[in-house]
Design an enzyme around this catalytic site. Sequence first.
Site, mmCIF file in Angstrom:
data_model
loop_
_atom_site.group_PDB
_atom_site.id
_atom_site.type_symbol
_atom_site.label_atom_id
_atom_site.label_comp_id
_atom_site.label_asym_id
_atom_site.label_seq_id
_atom_site.Cartn_x
_atom_site.Cartn_y
_atom_site.Cartn_z
ATOM 1 N N VAL A 1 35.608 36.730 48.261
ATOM 2 C CA VAL A 1 36.410 37.212 47.137
ATOM 3 C C VAL A 1 36.094 38.686 46.943
ATOM 4 O O VAL A 1 34.927 39.076 46.851
ATOM 5 C CB VAL A 1 36.088 36.429 45.832
ATOM 6 N N GLY B 1 32.284 42.119 45.093
ATOM 7 C CA GLY B 1 32.735 41.056 45.988
ATOM 8 C C GLY B 1 31.674 39.982 46.086
ATOM 9 O O GLY B 1 30.553 40.151 45.597
ATOM 10 N N LYS B 2 32.010 38.875 46.672
ATOM 11 C CA LYS B 2 31.010 37.840 46.955
ATOM 12 C C LYS B 2 31.612 36.921 48.007
ATOM 13 O O LYS B 2 32.830 36.761 48.099
ATOM 14 C CB LYS B 2 30.704 37.022 45.701
ATOM 15 N N GLY B 3 30.728 36.304 48.791
ATOM 16 C CA GLY B 3 31.200 35.369 49.806
ATOM 17 C C GLY B 3 30.328 34.142 49.826
ATOM 18 O O GLY B 3 29.240 34.122 49.235
#
Length: 422
Positions: free
Chosen positions: A67, A112-114
């Site tokens: 994201v 962001g992050k994943g």
Amino acid sequence: MAVEGTNIQRELNPLANAERQFDEAASRLNLPAGLLEVIRRPRRATIVSLPVAMDDGTLRVFTGYRVQHSVVRGPAKGGIRYHPQVTLEEIEALAAWMTWKCAVVNIPFGGGKGGIVCDPDKLSKGELERLTRRYAADLSDLFGPESDVPAPDVNTNAQIMAWIVDTYSMHERRTEYAVVTGKPLEVGGSAGRREATGRGVLFCVREASAHLQMPLANARVAVQGFGNVGSVSADLLAKDGARIVAVSDVSGGVQNPNGLDVAELIRYVADRRGAAGFPGGKPLTTPIVEHDCDILIPAALENQITHENADRVRARIVAEGANGPTTPDADKILARKGVFVIPDILCNSGGVTVSYFEWVQNRMGLYWPEREVNDRLEHTMVQAFRDVLAKSLEHRVDMRVAAFMVAIERVVKVIMLRGVYA
Ligand code: NAD
């Protein structure tokens, strides 16, 4: 995105909490509703199916997410989490917190992050590497030093970052270190990155105790979680004269009113893989969040201080090393009790700050000595703390609302200057 469910489900839902925190701060700022809506929503969310050849010859397909909440102030920045309970909603919340965190410390990144839904304990090293490489390959058109820069998070580490560097570099046909941060020192990592989050906690606690005129010397500190953030925070605070009176981790907890020997405890935890049974103290008998102390450092998981136990928190300062350890309902109770909460987006931002320094050093090709990294970190964190404290005193709001207000204003200012592309 609205989050439905019962009250308790809502209280423990990180996305609902991130949105509540945003809305509360935004409602105090006189900003156009349309602009707020632009920055509240994630910019882009990607879901990938990742086929991986397992050691036993079968194929398994894992789900991965990335994201990008915001790229307004710079490339999306945020870790990658490997966990069986990872959901898109959780990643959305963590990505949003990254946007606000980077803005609070005023570094030129968005958020962001994943994540990958997997249990890394049940994967061999080879399976973990193939899964990581497939994720990096599938997302290589999103990732890049100018667009989206991942880092380690829960259950990912410097080795996994090195595999991502290699995969991305193979696709690009040249070595590109600046595509991720939190790398091993030998693969473009930065001096001081491992200790950066705990060191940032120390700087925030120092500032908070000066503000509250509460001497740090001999202050009693309880630390939940004794991994990277918890152990470094405890170590540095002990070196600053504080007394670490209680520590807990997944294995259990240990207490000593005279202060635990942190260096010994770090060695013990490394050997035994947990703090339980440490001979330099007695077993903890109450939940650590309720331990009698001056400073409580939650440095483990989300949702540790809720409406159910907030009333029993005895600390004067709560320094959030973890992301999302306090729910918004608990925040209200702590505020009523006069507990000074240093919110996660400020308190644990030392990690992303030194990640920024790592990215800068990679792009310069010039590496700084650890002292320079630490000095720059201190300057950045102290400035951020003071900006947030000033906002809190000006608007008579708690530090979390103030931190979100500072962050939202900084992001909105950039949008107003850049304009919205047609
Ligand atoms: P880590 O895996 O190194 O350590 C986690 C610790 O929490 C371990 O000691 C584990 O035993 C403990 N723990 C797990 N469940 C627990 C429980 N129920 N009760 C008590 N302890 C428990 O992780 P970390 O890197 O130290 O991260 C901790 C938190 O800090 C996470 O919320 C993470 O998102 C946040 N954070 C980390 C960084 C970083 O640079 N590492 C930066 C910002 C935020």
